[in-house]
Design a protein around this motif. Structure first.
Motif, PDB file in Angstrom:
ATOM      1  N   GLY A   6       0.699  -1.246   0.256  1.00 53.01           N
ATOM      2  CA  GLY A   6       0.260  -0.391  -0.010  1.00 53.01           C
ATOM      3  C   GLY A   6       0.623   1.304  -0.435  1.00 53.01           C
ATOM      4  O   GLY A   6       2.033   1.487  -0.471  1.00 53.01           O
ATOM      5  N   GLY A   7       0.499   2.489   0.163  1.00 55.43           N
ATOM      6  CA  GLY A   7       1.123   3.309   0.711  1.00 55.43           C
ATOM      7  C   GLY A   7       1.217   4.423   1.425  1.00 55.43           C
ATOM      8  O   GLY A   7       0.764   2.851   2.429  1.00 55.43           O
ATOM      9  N   LEU A   8       2.309   4.916   1.685  1.00 54.27           N
ATOM     10  CA  LEU A   8       1.904   5.796   3.141  1.00 54.27           C
ATOM     11  C   LEU A   8       1.541   6.888   3.500  1.00 54.27           C
ATOM     12  O   LEU A   8       2.129   7.744   2.649  1.00 54.27           O
ATOM     13  N   ASN A   9       1.003   6.878   4.638  1.00 55.21           N
ATOM     14  CA  ASN A   9       0.447   8.097   5.079  1.00 55.21           C
ATOM     15  C   ASN A   9       1.097   9.575   5.216  1.00 55.21           C
ATOM     16  O   ASN A   9       1.932   9.319   6.647  1.00 55.21           O
ATOM     17  N   GLY A  59      12.012   1.941   2.750  1.00 56.54           N
ATOM     18  CA  GLY A  59      11.423   1.580   2.748  1.00 56.54           C
ATOM     19  C   GLY A  59      10.920   1.284   1.262  1.00 56.54           C
ATOM     20  O   GLY A  59      11.397   2.269   0.508  1.00 56.54           O
ATOM     21  N   LEU A  60       9.764   0.225   0.903  1.00 55.12           N
ATOM     22  CA  LEU A  60       9.530   0.498  -0.008  1.00 55.12           C
ATOM     23  C   LEU A  60       7.946   0.256  -0.408  1.00 55.12           C
ATOM     24  O   LEU A  60       7.163  -0.437   0.739  1.00 55.12           O
ATOM     25  N   ILE A  61       7.198   1.264  -0.897  1.00 60.58           N
ATOM     26  CA  ILE A  61       5.804   0.928  -0.652  1.00 60.58           C
ATOM     27  C   ILE A  61       5.305   0.658  -2.556  1.00 60.58           C
ATOM     28  O   ILE A  61       5.856   0.796  -3.088  1.00 60.58           O
ATOM     29  N   GLU A  62       3.679   0.361  -2.763  1.00 62.91           N
ATOM     30  CA  GLU A  62       3.455   0.545  -3.558  1.00 62.91           C
ATOM     31  C   GLU A  62       3.828  -0.848  -3.906  1.00 62.91           C
ATOM     32  O   GLU A  62       4.070  -1.117  -4.921  1.00 62.91           O
ATOM     33  N   VAL A  63       4.222  -1.612  -3.385  1.00 60.67           N
ATOM     34  CA  VAL A  63       5.414  -3.072  -4.129  1.00 60.67           C
ATOM     35  C   VAL A  63       3.704  -3.976  -4.732  1.00 60.67           C
ATOM     36  O   VAL A  63       2.880  -4.018  -4.395  1.00 60.67           O
TER      37      VAL A  63
END
Length: 95
Positions: A6-9, A59-63
């Motif tokens: 997912g994304g990150l807020n 980190g990694l997002i939207e994987v």
């Protein structure tokens, strides 16, 4: 280091896109061993995390992961897993 689909807020800076691919060949004796995808996913995840660490990411997002069964004309089938995600860093707090 973290990985999420997912994304990150939270405020972050995008470092770039990280990609990794793993594959294995299916033998003609057992052409439907699709459980062999599992170790490929693990390998791709490890490769993504390693590349992100080397790039200095937090980190990694939207994987995302894509799977494919590739059949050549006369060759055996190949199982392929491709993964990609967005490497990010968190801004440093000012003292």
């Amino acid at each position: 280091m973290f990985m999420t689909t997912g994304g990150l807020n939270r405020s972050h800076a995008i470092q770039g896109i990280i990609t990794a691919t793993a594959h294995t060949m299916l033998t003609s004796e057992k052409p439907d061993e699709f459980e062999r995808f599992d170790p490929l996913f693990d390998q791709v995840k490890q490769d993504l995390m390693r590349q992100a660490q080397e790039a200095g990411a937090d980190g990694l997002i939207e994987v995302r992961f894509n799977t494919e069964v590739v059949q050549m004309n006369v060759a055996p089938k190949f199982l392929v897993v491709h993964g990609y995600g967005t490497a990010i860093t968190f801004p440093q707090k000012k003292s």
